[in-house]
Scaffold this active site. Structure first.
Site, PDB file in Angstrom:
ATOM      1  N   GLY A  18     -18.628  23.497  -2.614  1.00  0.00           N
ATOM      2  CA  GLY A  18     -19.824  23.301  -3.438  1.00  0.00           C
ATOM      3  C   GLY A  18     -20.967  22.568  -2.771  1.00  0.00           C
ATOM      4  N   ILE A  75     -15.143  39.220  -6.492  1.00  0.00           N
ATOM      5  CA  ILE A  75     -16.112  40.312  -6.436  1.00  0.00           C
ATOM      6  C   ILE A  75     -16.462  40.722  -7.864  1.00  0.00           C
ATOM      7  CG2 ILE A  75     -16.435  42.715  -5.735  1.00  0.00           C
ATOM      8  CD1 ILE A  75     -14.850  42.007  -3.207  1.00  0.00           C
ATOM      9  N   LEU A  76     -17.748  40.686  -8.158  1.00  0.00           N
ATOM     10  CA  LEU A  76     -18.183  41.039  -9.515  1.00  0.00           C
ATOM     11  C   LEU A  76     -18.307  42.562  -9.632  1.00  0.00           C
ATOM     12  CD1 LEU A  76     -20.860  38.223  -9.700  1.00  0.00           C
ATOM     13  CD2 LEU A  76     -18.774  38.330 -11.104  1.00  0.00           C
ATOM     14  N   ASN A  79     -27.069  35.863  -3.312  1.00  0.00           N
ATOM     15  CA  ASN A  79     -25.926  35.239  -2.631  1.00  0.00           C
ATOM     16  C   ASN A  79     -26.382  34.704  -1.276  1.00  0.00           C
ATOM     17  OD1 ASN A  79     -23.145  34.651  -2.036  1.00  0.00           O
ATOM     18  ND2 ASN A  79     -23.078  36.489  -0.756  1.00  0.00           N
ATOM     19  N   HIS A  88     -24.913  34.075   2.585  1.00  0.00           N
ATOM     20  CA  HIS A  88     -23.812  34.517   3.438  1.00  0.00           C
ATOM     21  C   HIS A  88     -23.975  33.900   4.831  1.00  0.00           C
ATOM     22  CE1 HIS A  88     -20.574  37.159   4.693  1.00  0.00           C
ATOM     23  NE2 HIS A  88     -21.277  37.426   5.778  1.00  0.00           N
TER      24      HIS A  88
HETATM   25  C1  GRF Z   1     -21.142  28.898   2.663  1.00  0.00           C
HETATM   26  O1  GRF Z   1     -21.001  28.984   4.047  1.00  0.00           O
HETATM   27  C2  GRF Z   1     -21.801  30.146   2.125  1.00  0.00           C
HETATM   28  O2  GRF Z   1     -22.709  30.723   3.009  1.00  0.00           O
HETATM   29  C3  GRF Z   1     -20.618  31.069   1.905  1.00  0.00           C
HETATM   30  O3  GRF Z   1     -19.576  30.226   1.483  1.00  0.00           O
HETATM   31  C4  GRF Z   1     -19.803  28.901   1.954  1.00  0.00           C
HETATM   32  C5  GRF Z   1     -19.799  28.015   0.758  1.00  0.00           C
HETATM   33  O4  GRF Z   1     -19.852  26.654   1.109  1.00  0.00           O
HETATM   34  N1  GRF Z   1     -20.925  32.128   0.980  1.00  0.00           N
HETATM   35  P1  GRF Z   1     -20.079  25.567  -0.008  1.00  0.00           P
HETATM   36  O5  GRF Z   1     -18.983  25.756  -1.053  1.00  0.00           O
HETATM   37  O6  GRF Z   1     -21.435  25.790  -0.592  1.00  0.00           O
HETATM   38  O7  GRF Z   1     -19.967  24.233   0.678  1.00  0.00           O
END
Ligand code: GRF
Length: 193
Positions: free
Chosen positions: A20, A96-97, A111, A113
């Protein structure tokens, strides 16, 4: 009583599954006067560590069991409707939604990534970048479409991979950029939300 100047923030839900740290960052940004969203709900599919940031900030948070994903999505949709939430940020959400869920929020679900998409969709992006001796990696914010990590790209940010980097150090470097990029992406698209 005097009416407060300002604008109505876009009511937003953040979906998480883990640490988070992006949620924490978005909560901090949402407190700024000129940031376009407020975070009104945090959804997790499990007892995620990151839920503590919602609790600390007194943001409604719910754990939704995805063993029956159809039922889970129905529960979430009801909640979003009740709370008049119109925008969703996925931040490390590992489920996955369905296409029908995503359709209902077309252009309103994004999102982050940890790679320079379209390179390295899916998991273990940092390992893959190191293994391939890439000179750069980075992160991407994109609209969510039914195909995993394939929706329209909003914005990307590069980081240089040094010879000393491993998957862990690269993750740290990329995360730092994520904290800049996600709020920037939200600002960029907010006019259309
Ligand atoms: C992040 O690296 C994000 O890009 C990916 O999952 C990770 C989540 O990290 N989708 P956090 O839970 O926000 O610390």
């Amino acid at each position: 009583m005097k009416k407060l100047a300002g604008f109505n923030k876009i009511k937003t839900a953040v979906f998480i599954s883990g640490r988070g740290s992006n949620l924490k960052n978005l909560i901090n940004f949402s407190k700024k006067k000129n940031f376009p969203i407020s975070i009104n709900l945090v959804i997790s599919n499990k007892k995620a560590k990151g839920l503590k940031f919602a609790k600390k900030n007194k943001i409604e948070n719910k754990i939704i069991n995805f063993s029956n994903s159809k039922k889970a999505e129905k529960t979430i949709l009801n909640l979003l409707n009740k709370r008049k939430i119109t925008f969703i940020c996925l931040a490390g959400f590992m489920k996955i939604l369905s296409a029908s869920f995503i359709k209902k929020f077309k252009g309103k679900i994004i999102n982050i990534h940890p790679s320079l998409l379209p390179k390295y969709k899916g998991l273990n992006t940092h390992k893959k970048a190191i293994k391939n001796n890439d000179k750069f990696s980075g992160c991407t914010v994109h609209y969510v479409s039914p195909k995993l990590d394939s929706g329209k790209i909003i914005i990307k940010k590069k980081v240089r991979i040094s010879k000393k980097d491993n998957a862990i150090s690269l993750e740290k470097k990329v995360l730092k950029k994520e904290y800049i990029l996600y709020p920037l992406a939200i600002k960029k698209i907010s006019i259309n939300l």
